[in-house]
Design a protein around this motif. Structure first.
Motif, mmCIF file in Angstrom:
data_model
loop_
_atom_site.group_PDB
_atom_site.id
_atom_site.type_symbol
_atom_site.label_atom_id
_atom_site.label_comp_id
_atom_site.label_asym_id
_atom_site.label_seq_id
_atom_site.Cartn_x
_atom_site.Cartn_y
_atom_site.Cartn_z
ATOM 1 N N UNK A 210 3.639 -13.524 28.730
ATOM 2 C CA UNK A 210 2.478 -14.347 29.076
ATOM 3 C C UNK A 210 1.318 -14.054 28.135
ATOM 4 N N UNK A 211 1.103 -12.771 27.849
ATOM 5 C CA UNK A 211 -0.018 -12.378 26.988
ATOM 6 C C UNK A 211 0.152 -12.935 25.571
ATOM 7 N N UNK A 212 1.373 -12.936 25.063
ATOM 8 C CA UNK A 212 1.594 -13.437 23.711
ATOM 9 C C UNK A 212 1.292 -14.936 23.635
ATOM 10 N N UNK A 213 1.572 -15.662 24.706
ATOM 11 C CA UNK A 213 1.226 -17.088 24.727
ATOM 12 C C UNK A 213 -0.289 -17.278 24.715
ATOM 13 N N UNK A 214 -1.002 -16.357 25.341
ATOM 14 C CA UNK A 214 -2.469 -16.405 25.288
ATOM 15 C C UNK A 214 -2.932 -16.165 23.849
ATOM 16 N N UNK A 215 -2.281 -15.242 23.157
ATOM 17 C CA UNK A 215 -2.628 -14.974 21.757
ATOM 18 C C UNK A 215 -2.344 -16.206 20.894
ATOM 19 N N UNK A 216 -1.276 -16.937 21.210
ATOM 20 C CA UNK A 216 -1.014 -18.200 20.506
ATOM 21 C C UNK A 216 -2.244 -19.107 20.593
ATOM 22 N N UNK A 217 -2.742 -19.277 21.815
ATOM 23 C CA UNK A 217 -3.906 -20.151 22.030
ATOM 24 C C UNK A 217 -5.139 -19.605 21.323
ATOM 25 N N UNK A 218 -5.292 -18.285 21.327
ATOM 26 C CA UNK A 218 -6.437 -17.677 20.655
ATOM 27 C C UNK A 218 -6.431 -17.973 19.165
ATOM 28 N N UNK A 219 -5.286 -17.817 18.520
ATOM 29 C CA UNK A 219 -5.248 -18.068 17.078
ATOM 30 C C UNK A 219 -5.499 -19.536 16.762
ATOM 31 N N UNK A 220 -5.129 -20.422 17.669
ATOM 32 C CA UNK A 220 -5.366 -21.840 17.415
ATOM 33 C C UNK A 220 -6.799 -22.253 17.749
ATOM 34 N N UNK A 221 -7.343 -21.738 18.843
ATOM 35 C CA UNK A 221 -8.640 -22.216 19.331
ATOM 36 C C UNK A 221 -9.769 -21.209 19.243
#
Length: 283
Positions: A210-221
């Motif tokens: 779950x945390x890695x998916x949050x990091x995905x969003x962080x790098x994009x947004x």
């Protein structure tokens, strides 16, 4: 599911380009929200953060830093050595000398590059995750992007950047969660509990996938994705938080709740739900 996500990204690359030439489309938002496939995660983090441009324009820079910095002992290297084995200790990649050595090189090279920051706790957690999905040199440039551009002034002794964003977070709570703000007049309690969310991009509090998916969003947004998710978590726990009397109780409520939500899709949906009601922070 991974194969489906990979196919969707390949279709997007074919239509809209790849790497620094890729167009940022509305479709990308949906693809990122699904969770970036593991085979493409490092590449897309490099693209979204523009760390790929830094790497291309500084050929040999990282190798030179490693050569200059390794073997020197100072406060930063002492702190790095202390934290190496606390970085994702349950992950196989950091249960062997090879993974630990790569993490040591990345952190030590960065401390040498930027002595003003040197090394701060939580950088080890972030760098560990970067190394899981990117090559060592790429992980270094991703760390540079986060520490120097995406989260400026977060990683220093006084975590000034994080403190500023905590103040912004309190204002967003008042604006977007007025009923909670009315029941909890001193919002510093909630912002202090959420500090680790910002410093580690939820990596220290969420189940790993779950945390890695949050990091995905962080790098994009960028950081707004962390604001959005933070608001969603507080909103989901508003009733219980309104009855809290101290930080410890609030921390217990939120910790119990996040540990009970292991599916990454639930976290992304939470953030999107909050974003839909938060025009100033569009997802």
């Amino acid at each position: 599911m991974e194969l489906v996500k990979e196919r969707l990204w390949e279709e997007h690359f074919t239509e809209f380009g790849r790497g620094v030439h890729m167009f940022r489309t509305e479709k990308i938002q949906k693809l990122v929200a699904m969770g970036i496939p593991e085979s493409l995660r490092g590449e897309l983090w490099m693209t979204f953060s523009d760390a790929c441009s830094e790497l291309d324009s500084h050929q040999g820079y990282y190798a030179g830093l490693v050569q200059k910095s390794m073997g020197h002992s100072n406060l930063a290297t002492d702190e790095i050595e202390r934290d190496l084995h606390r970085s994702l200790p349950d992950h196989p990649a950091f249960q062997n000398p090879t993974g630990i050595a790569a993490l040591r090189r990345v952190l030590t090279a960065y401390a040498h590059r930027n002595p003003k920051i040197g090394y701060c706790q939580s950088m080890n957690i972030l760098a560990s995750v970067l190394l899981l999905y990117a090559k060592e040199e790429e992980a270094f440039w991703l760390l540079v992007a986060v520490c120097e551009r995406m989260l400026p002034d977060y990683f220093n002794r006084r975590v000034i950047g994080a403190q500023v964003d905590q103040s912004v977070f309190e204002e967003l709570i008042r604006e977007r969660l007025p009923e909670l703000a009315e029941q909890v007049p001193d919002l510093s309690t909630l912002s202090s509990v959420s500090l680790s969310w910002f410093l580690t991009l939820f990596l220290s509090v969420l189940p790993f996938q779950s945390a890695v998916c949050v990091v995905d969003c962080f790098f994009y947004q960028g950081i707004k994705s962390i604001f959005q998710l933070g608001l969603a978590v507080l909103d989901a726990n508003a009733a219980q938080l309104s009855a809290c009397t101290d930080d410890g109780q609030a921390l217990m409520i939120l910790t119990r709740w996040v540990n009970g939500k292991p599916q990454s899709a639930e976290w992304i949906n939470l953030g999107r739900k909050t974003a839909a009601a938060t025009p100033m922070l569009p997802l």
